[in-house]
Design a protein around this motif. Structure first.
Motif, PDB file in Angstrom:
ATOM      1  N   GLU A  56       0.845  -1.188   0.000  1.00  0.00           N
ATOM      2  CA  GLU A  56       0.000   0.000   0.000  1.00  0.00           C
ATOM      3  C   GLU A  56       0.880   1.239   0.000  1.00  0.00           C
ATOM      4  O   GLU A  56       2.074   1.175   0.298  1.00  0.00           O
ATOM      5  N   ILE A  57       0.273   2.375  -0.377  1.00  0.00           N
ATOM      6  CA  ILE A  57       0.963   3.655  -0.303  1.00  0.00           C
ATOM      7  C   ILE A  57       0.020   4.685   0.307  1.00  0.00           C
ATOM      8  O   ILE A  57      -1.198   4.553   0.226  1.00  0.00           O
ATOM      9  N   GLN A  58       0.604   5.685   0.920  1.00  0.00           N
ATOM     10  CA  GLN A  58      -0.152   6.792   1.485  1.00  0.00           C
ATOM     11  C   GLN A  58       0.068   8.016   0.605  1.00  0.00           C
ATOM     12  O   GLN A  58       1.211   8.417   0.371  1.00  0.00           O
ATOM     13  N   GLY A  73      -5.632  -3.375 -12.495  1.00  0.00           N
ATOM     14  CA  GLY A  73      -5.645  -3.763 -11.098  1.00  0.00           C
ATOM     15  C   GLY A  73      -6.936  -3.386 -10.392  1.00  0.00           C
ATOM     16  O   GLY A  73      -7.817  -2.723 -10.958  1.00  0.00           O
ATOM     17  N   SER A  74      -7.036  -3.821  -9.130  1.00  0.00           N
ATOM     18  CA  SER A  74      -8.222  -3.549  -8.306  1.00  0.00           C
ATOM     19  C   SER A  74      -7.802  -3.038  -6.931  1.00  0.00           C
ATOM     20  O   SER A  74      -8.026  -3.703  -5.908  1.00  0.00           O
ATOM     21  N   PRO A  75      -7.180  -1.859  -6.853  1.00  0.00           N
ATOM     22  CA  PRO A  75      -6.740  -1.332  -5.562  1.00  0.00           C
ATOM     23  C   PRO A  75      -7.925  -0.876  -4.714  1.00  0.00           C
ATOM     24  O   PRO A  75      -9.007  -0.584  -5.228  1.00  0.00           O
ATOM     25  N   ALA A  76      -7.706  -0.827  -3.412  1.00  0.00           N
ATOM     26  CA  ALA A  76      -8.708  -0.301  -2.485  1.00  0.00           C
ATOM     27  C   ALA A  76      -8.312   1.132  -2.118  1.00  0.00           C
ATOM     28  O   ALA A  76      -7.185   1.375  -1.692  1.00  0.00           O
ATOM     29  N   LEU A  77      -9.231   2.053  -2.297  1.00  0.00           N
ATOM     30  CA  LEU A  77      -9.004   3.458  -1.982  1.00  0.00           C
ATOM     31  C   LEU A  77      -9.685   3.780  -0.660  1.00  0.00           C
ATOM     32  O   LEU A  77     -10.903   3.621  -0.530  1.00  0.00           O
ATOM     33  N   THR A  78      -8.917   4.200   0.336  1.00  0.00           N
ATOM     34  CA  THR A  78      -9.465   4.590   1.637  1.00  0.00           C
ATOM     35  C   THR A  78      -9.267   6.080   1.821  1.00  0.00           C
ATOM     36  O   THR A  78      -8.128   6.565   1.814  1.00  0.00           O
ATOM     37  N   ASP A  79     -10.382   6.832   1.975  1.00  0.00           N
ATOM     38  CA  ASP A  79     -10.267   8.280   2.106  1.00  0.00           C
ATOM     39  C   ASP A  79     -10.019   8.678   3.552  1.00  0.00           C
ATOM     40  O   ASP A  79      -9.900   7.813   4.442  1.00  0.00           O
ATOM     41  N   GLY A  98      -5.133  19.731  -0.408  1.00  0.00           N
ATOM     42  CA  GLY A  98      -5.192  19.513   1.032  1.00  0.00           C
ATOM     43  C   GLY A  98      -5.795  18.183   1.448  1.00  0.00           C
ATOM     44  O   GLY A  98      -5.931  17.915   2.641  1.00  0.00           O
ATOM     45  N   GLN A  99      -6.131  17.322   0.482  1.00  0.00           N
ATOM     46  CA  GLN A  99      -6.771  16.043   0.781  1.00  0.00           C
ATOM     47  C   GLN A  99      -5.833  14.894   0.436  1.00  0.00           C
ATOM     48  O   GLN A  99      -5.136  14.928  -0.580  1.00  0.00           O
ATOM     49  N   GLY A 100      -5.795  13.868   1.297  1.00  0.00           N
ATOM     50  CA  GLY A 100      -4.971  12.698   1.054  1.00  0.00           C
ATOM     51  C   GLY A 100      -5.801  11.428   1.069  1.00  0.00           C
ATOM     52  O   GLY A 100      -7.014  11.459   1.275  1.00  0.00           O
ATOM     53  N   CYS A 101      -5.154  10.282   0.861  1.00  0.00           N
ATOM     54  CA  CYS A 101      -5.842   8.993   0.902  1.00  0.00           C
ATOM     55  C   CYS A 101      -4.811   7.881   1.025  1.00  0.00           C
ATOM     56  O   CYS A 101      -3.603   8.136   0.967  1.00  0.00           O
ATOM     57  N   ARG A 102      -5.297   6.661   1.170  1.00  0.00           N
ATOM     58  CA  ARG A 102      -4.425   5.483   1.191  1.00  0.00           C
ATOM     59  C   ARG A 102      -4.877   4.528   0.092  1.00  0.00           C
ATOM     60  O   ARG A 102      -6.074   4.313  -0.112  1.00  0.00           O
ATOM     61  N   LEU A 103      -3.929   3.957  -0.616  1.00  0.00           N
ATOM     62  CA  LEU A 103      -4.212   2.962  -1.653  1.00  0.00           C
ATOM     63  C   LEU A 103      -3.614   1.631  -1.222  1.00  0.00           C
ATOM     64  O   LEU A 103      -2.413   1.540  -0.951  1.00  0.00           O
ATOM     65  N   SER A 104      -4.456   0.594  -1.140  1.00  0.00           N
ATOM     66  CA  SER A 104      -4.001  -0.751  -0.796  1.00  0.00           C
ATOM     67  C   SER A 104      -4.113  -1.627  -2.039  1.00  0.00           C
ATOM     68  O   SER A 104      -5.103  -1.546  -2.772  1.00  0.00           O
ATOM     69  N   PHE A 105      -3.100  -2.456  -2.251  1.00  0.00           N
ATOM     70  CA  PHE A 105      -3.039  -3.229  -3.485  1.00  0.00           C
ATOM     71  C   PHE A 105      -3.274  -4.712  -3.222  1.00  0.00           C
ATOM     72  O   PHE A 105      -2.726  -5.271  -2.272  1.00  0.00           O
TER      73      PHE A 105
END
Length: 296
Positions: A56-58, A73-79, A98-105
């Motif tokens: 994953e990446i932040q 691919g089918s990553p999961a996006l967490t806001d 000013g907004q971020g998220c996390r992507l999990s692979f």
């Protein structure tokens, strides 16, 4: 914006611009700067690829607008609120300044995006003219002309002299507007085709303990409430009932093939066989024991 200002930033202050905007040298992304103002001066464009062994990446908050088109691919996006959406090819997500998220692979599969970054002031101008889709995740069909356009923009951004950067900047804006326009078209596509896609997604995920109806809705470019109402209108069943019916029909098959009630309950996500048995009878009409092969 004067050409000399762009040339000055490009030739003498590139590293200063990059550090001021907290930009790392990301493989596949081309960064250019009109000037040092993070509100207006940044353009980022390119292809991001994450190999199969990634986790994953932040994506930390930035002072500029970011838009990413999922290519593979089918990553999961967490806001930032903790809400998670499963992305697939054709899904577009965007992050406000000013907004971020996390992507999990997912394990064992590569993930690829096309990313665009523009200054916050440019984003606000385009948004005020209602060019942008109003959902943070939406879907498009990736047509061949879009793929050619994406690569051409990256090539132009790399090769264009500083004094002509405004032409590429305008081209990127046109591409963004078209991307959002394609998303709006997809939302008005044939409802029957959309529901067929929804059924397939729900059927594929019906045995998953982590099934998320909002994530399924988002992958179709819909809000959860719109998805729920449309699905029930077209099928006569709620998404939950559809999943449970498919889950219990699968359980019925396991029972007739000789699996015990406890084994079957575990296979369809129930830790408690008693709870499973009550739910099974409710949806199938008979208790699990009715389907045992040795039943007299």
């Amino acid at each position: 914006m004067k050409s000399c200002e762009m040339k000055s930033c490009e030739m003498r202050s590139y590293e200063q611009c990059r550090r001021k905007n907290h930009i790392s040298d990301t493989p596949g992304i081309v960064w250019r700067f009109f000037h040092e103002d993070p509100e207006n001066g940044i353009i980022g464009l390119g292809f991001l690829t994450f190999p199969a062994d990634s986790d994953e990446i932040q994506l930390s908050p930035q002072p500029f607008y970011r838009c990413a088109l999922t290519l593979a691919g089918s990553p999961a996006l967490t806001d930032e609120s903790g809400s998670t959406r499963i992305l697939s090819r054709g899904n577009v997500f965007w992050l406000f300044p000013g907004q971020g998220c996390r992507l999990s692979f997912p394990a064992g599969s590569a993930v690829r995006f096309y990313q665009i970054c523009i200054g916050a002031a440019t984003y606000r101008a385009l948004d005020s003219m209602r060019f942008f889709n109003d959902t943070p995740v939406f879907s498009i069909k990736i047509r061949s002309y879009l793929e050619s356009w994406m690569q051409a923009l990256v090539t132009e951004l790399e090769a264009t002299p500083a004094k002509q950067l405004h032409e590429v900047w305008l081209g990127i804006q046109k591409f963004l507007i078209q991307l959002h326009s394609e998303g709006k078209k997809e939302l008005t596509r044939d409802d029957t085709a959309l529901i067929d896609s929804a059924k397939q997604l729900l059927f594929d995920a019906c045995l998953s303990r982590s099934l998320s109806f909002p994530a399924v809705a988002a992958s179709l470019g819909l809000s959860y409430e719109t998805f729920r109402k449309l699905f029930k209108q077209k099928t006569g069943r709620s998404p939950l009932r559809f999943v449970l019916e498919n889950r219990f029909h699968y359980a019925q098959r396991l029972l007739t093939e000789g699996s015990s009630v406890r084994e079957t309950a575990a296979a369809v996500g129930y830790a408690d066989p008693y709870v499973f048995s009550k739910q099974f009878k409710k949806y199938i009409g008979h208790p699990p024991a009715y389907y045992k092969p040795d039943r007299q």
